[in-house]
Design an enzyme around this catalytic site. Structure first.
Site, PDB file in Angstrom:
ATOM      1  N   ARG A   1      15.126   4.560 -42.321  1.00 37.97           N
ATOM      2  CA  ARG A   1      14.071   3.535 -42.426  1.00 37.97           C
ATOM      3  C   ARG A   1      14.299   2.728 -43.709  1.00 37.97           C
ATOM      4  O   ARG A   1      14.071   1.538 -43.760  1.00 37.97           O
ATOM      5  CB  ARG A   1      12.671   4.166 -42.432  1.00 37.97           C
ATOM      6  CG  ARG A   1      11.582   3.147 -42.750  1.00 37.97           C
ATOM      7  CD  ARG A   1      10.141   3.552 -42.410  1.00 37.97           C
ATOM      8  NE  ARG A   1       9.861   4.950 -42.473  1.00 37.97           N
ATOM      9  CZ  ARG A   1       9.699   5.658 -43.598  1.00 37.97           C
ATOM     10  NH1 ARG A   1       9.763   5.075 -44.787  1.00 37.97           N
ATOM     11  NH2 ARG A   1       9.449   6.951 -43.541  1.00 37.97           N
TER      12      ARG A   1
ATOM     13  N   TYR B   1       3.541 -20.572 -33.047  1.00 38.03           N
ATOM     14  CA  TYR B   1       3.686 -19.729 -31.856  1.00 38.03           C
ATOM     15  C   TYR B   1       2.356 -19.015 -31.582  1.00 38.03           C
ATOM     16  O   TYR B   1       1.703 -18.531 -32.512  1.00 38.03           O
ATOM     17  CB  TYR B   1       4.827 -18.727 -32.088  1.00 38.03           C
ATOM     18  CG  TYR B   1       4.893 -17.627 -31.075  1.00 38.03           C
ATOM     19  CD1 TYR B   1       5.014 -17.907 -29.707  1.00 38.03           C
ATOM     20  CD2 TYR B   1       4.830 -16.292 -31.456  1.00 38.03           C
ATOM     21  CE1 TYR B   1       5.074 -16.884 -28.775  1.00 38.03           C
ATOM     22  CE2 TYR B   1       4.903 -15.267 -30.527  1.00 38.03           C
ATOM     23  CZ  TYR B   1       5.015 -15.567 -29.192  1.00 38.03           C
ATOM     24  OH  TYR B   1       5.068 -14.561 -28.265  1.00 38.03           O
TER      25      TYR B   1
ATOM     26  N   ASP C   1       8.434 -20.794 -40.940  1.00 41.52           N
ATOM     27  CA  ASP C   1       9.056 -20.164 -39.776  1.00 41.52           C
ATOM     28  C   ASP C   1      10.122 -21.121 -39.275  1.00 41.52           C
ATOM     29  O   ASP C   1       9.817 -22.180 -38.732  1.00 41.52           O
ATOM     30  CB  ASP C   1       7.976 -19.877 -38.720  1.00 41.52           C
ATOM     31  CG  ASP C   1       8.518 -19.101 -37.527  1.00 41.52           C
ATOM     32  OD1 ASP C   1       9.710 -19.281 -37.195  1.00 41.52           O
ATOM     33  OD2 ASP C   1       7.738 -18.342 -36.919  1.00 41.52           O
TER      34      ASP C   1
ATOM     35  N   LYS D   1      15.654 -15.270 -31.033  1.00 43.09           N
ATOM     36  CA  LYS D   1      15.935 -16.601 -30.468  1.00 43.09           C
ATOM     37  C   LYS D   1      17.351 -17.051 -30.863  1.00 43.09           C
ATOM     38  O   LYS D   1      18.296 -16.377 -30.537  1.00 43.09           O
ATOM     39  CB  LYS D   1      14.843 -17.569 -30.938  1.00 43.09           C
ATOM     40  CG  LYS D   1      13.417 -17.007 -30.762  1.00 43.09           C
ATOM     41  CD  LYS D   1      13.087 -16.783 -29.316  1.00 43.09           C
ATOM     42  CE  LYS D   1      11.825 -15.966 -29.000  1.00 43.09           C
ATOM     43  NZ  LYS D   1      10.887 -15.586 -29.977  1.00 43.09           N
TER      44      LYS D   1
HETATM   45  O1  P1T Z   1       8.847 -12.520 -30.215  1.00 46.83           O
HETATM   46  P1  P1T Z   1       9.068 -12.188 -31.651  1.00 46.83           P
HETATM   47  O2  P1T Z   1      10.485 -11.845 -31.974  1.00 46.83           O
HETATM   48  O3  P1T Z   1       8.099 -11.172 -32.167  1.00 46.83           O
HETATM   49  O4  P1T Z   1       8.828 -13.526 -32.485  1.00 46.83           O
HETATM   50  C1  P1T Z   1       7.596 -14.180 -32.552  1.00 46.83           C
HETATM   51  C2  P1T Z   1       7.800 -15.632 -32.825  1.00 46.83           C
HETATM   52  C3  P1T Z   1       7.673 -16.101 -34.131  1.00 46.83           C
HETATM   53  N1  P1T Z   1       7.863 -17.399 -34.443  1.00 46.83           N
HETATM   54  C4  P1T Z   1       8.188 -18.301 -33.499  1.00 46.83           C
HETATM   55  C5  P1T Z   1       8.368 -19.724 -33.872  1.00 46.83           C
HETATM   56  C6  P1T Z   1       8.356 -17.902 -32.167  1.00 46.83           C
HETATM   57  O5  P1T Z   1       8.686 -18.822 -31.259  1.00 46.83           O
HETATM   58  C7  P1T Z   1       8.148 -16.532 -31.817  1.00 46.83           C
HETATM   59  C8  P1T Z   1       8.279 -16.043 -30.423  1.00 46.83           C
HETATM   60  N2  P1T Z   1       8.243 -17.053 -29.455  1.00 46.83           N
HETATM   61  C9  P1T Z   1       8.365 -16.867 -28.104  1.00 46.83           C
HETATM   62  C10 P1T Z   1       8.487 -15.669 -27.531  1.00 46.83           C
HETATM   63  C11 P1T Z   1       8.326 -18.109 -27.307  1.00 46.83           C
HETATM   64  O6  P1T Z   1       8.688 -18.088 -26.110  1.00 46.83           O
HETATM   65  O7  P1T Z   1       7.942 -19.126 -27.866  1.00 46.83           O
END
Ligand code: P1T
Length: 389
Positions: free
Chosen positions: A58, A110, A182, A207
């Site tokens: 961890r 998001y 972000d 992503k």
């Molecule tokens: O899904 P995750 O890895 O927990 O990330 C969250 C997140 C944070 N910031 C942005 C700008 C994001 O687009 C996302 C996740 N977004 C999607 C799953 C989507 O389809 O927009």
């Protein structure tokens, strides 16, 4: 670790060279050129009170360290701190705050980030003001004496609204607050907020960073050593770490980030221009279009505009017809992979945002979001042409 393979310094190298090499060195026991997946929960200590720099997985993992160093280098930052998801990264960042603190957040973020702030962190006595971060005055007006963090996305998901990063940096400095950006949509290939003065960069590594839709992960990048120490403490203390396989997959992904982003940028631009000509499309939201209201700002702080495009189709019925008719695009949540995806934000990614707030942002039931992959662009255009017709 062996002395033979010292860390090579890629801080002066160009983006593609950093993408392939930064954070990594040959494996000290075998010379393996690819960082191994250190699939272990613990590390043997030669004697009581002495370890080899690794105690428990961890706290430390060599695969994770390579991946963290790599993404940090791509963002022009000093330290990467990896998490199990983008939301875990954002959640841990908010643990820098205490009850009584205040956050100014972009309202166009998001849906899951909005839900985390509004329904989870707010309960812990941290207050939030959500504003249109595209208007620098709105951010400034929302600042209070107890504001400790300004958090935003640029471009926003899914309206592609931009924030003037230099103006936001100035507001944060005046307020004595941290600025977190972000950068999931833009990617470090197209935009590097730390170089403009932001304190924290966040990624949903799920992503573009990973780029192949085969893991979920998050990353925080900072340059300040003291802030890094606080976040590193929280990563270990709260424990939302990614597993070594996911780190390895993301690290494999970043080796081609520059190549993929060139192709995403090219396809995105071409498709956005084509969509603008279609009579069935009422509006196209893409920062790379000269008709985009913030196009001038886009060219100032971004060097490419990605494969993310939103289109207004006028009604939910029409949006439903299009997302169900495509054959090369797939109807799914997420974005940033090599394959093209299509989504309906109001019912999918942003369902957790209150309807009134969605409406104020222009996120209507007729809005469709495209994540243009790196397939042959003619096939993508033919697919959209068929679906729109
Ligand atoms: O899904 P995750 O890895 O927990 O990330 C969250 C997140 C944070 N910031 C942005 C700008 C994001 O687009 C996302 C996740 N977004 C999607 C799953 C989507 O389809 O927009």
């Amino acid at each position: 670790m062996s002395d033979e393979f010292q860390d090579r310094d890629f801080s002066d190298a160009r983006f593609g060279t950093r993408a392939i090499h930064a954070g990594q060195r040959p494996d000290p026991t075998t010379g393996a050129i690819m960082t191994p997946v250190y699939q272990t929960s613990t590390y043997v200590q030669p004697e009581l009170g002495r370890d080899l720099g690794y105690e428990y997985a961890r706290s430390q993992n060599p695969t994770r360290e390579a991946y963290e160093g790599n993404v940090a280098a791509l963002e022009g930052g000093k330290h990467g701190i990896a998490f199990a998801s983008g939301l875990a990264a954002i959640d841990t960042m908010t643990k820098l705050l205490s009850a009584g603190d205040h956050v100014v957040s972009g309202e166009g973020i998001y849906g899951g980030s909005y839900r985390l702030f509004d329904q989870v962190i707010r309960r812990l006595g941290i207050d939030f003001t959500f504003v249109d971060s595209g208007d620098p005055e709105k951010i400034r007006e929302a600042v209070r004496p107890e504001t400790k963090l300004i958090h935003l996305e640029t471009p926003t998901n899914p309206m592609m609204r931009l924030t003037d990063l230099s103006a936001a940096v100035e507001t944060a400095r005046e307020a004595g607050a941290l600025l977190s950006v972000d950068n999931t949509f833009a990617t470090p290939y197209n935009q590097r907020p730390l170089e403009l003065g932001a304190d924290i960069v966040i990624h949903s590594a799920t992503k573009y960073i990973n780029g192949h839709s085969d893991m979920v992960g998050g990353m925080v990048v900072v340059s300040d050593d003291e802030l890094h120490e606080r976040l590193r403490f929280l990563q270990n203390a709260a424990g939302a770490i990614p597993g070594p396989w996911d780190c390895w997959l993301a690290l494999r992904g970043t080796k081609t980030l520059h190549l993929r982003m060139e192709a995403h940028n090219r396809n995105g631009q071409r498709i956005a221009e084509w969509l603008e000509e279609q009579s069935g499309v009422e509006r196209v939201f893409y920062p790379g279009l000269p008709s985009f209201p913030q196009h001038e700002l886009a060219t100032r702080q971004m060097s490419g505009f990605t494969g993310m495009i939103s289109i207004e189709l006028g009604s939910k019925e029409r949006a439903k017809a299009v997302v169900e008719k495509v054959r090369v695009f797939s109807l799914a949540e997420s974005l940033g992979g090599v394959e093209s995806l299509i989504g309906h934000p109001a019912m999918m990614t942003h369902a957790a945002v209150p309807e009134q707030t969605r409406r104020e942002m222009g996120l209507s039931d007729g809005l469709v979001r495209l994540s243009c992959g790196v397939e042959d662009v003619e096939d993508l255009i033919e697919d959209l042409d068929r679906a729109l017709g």
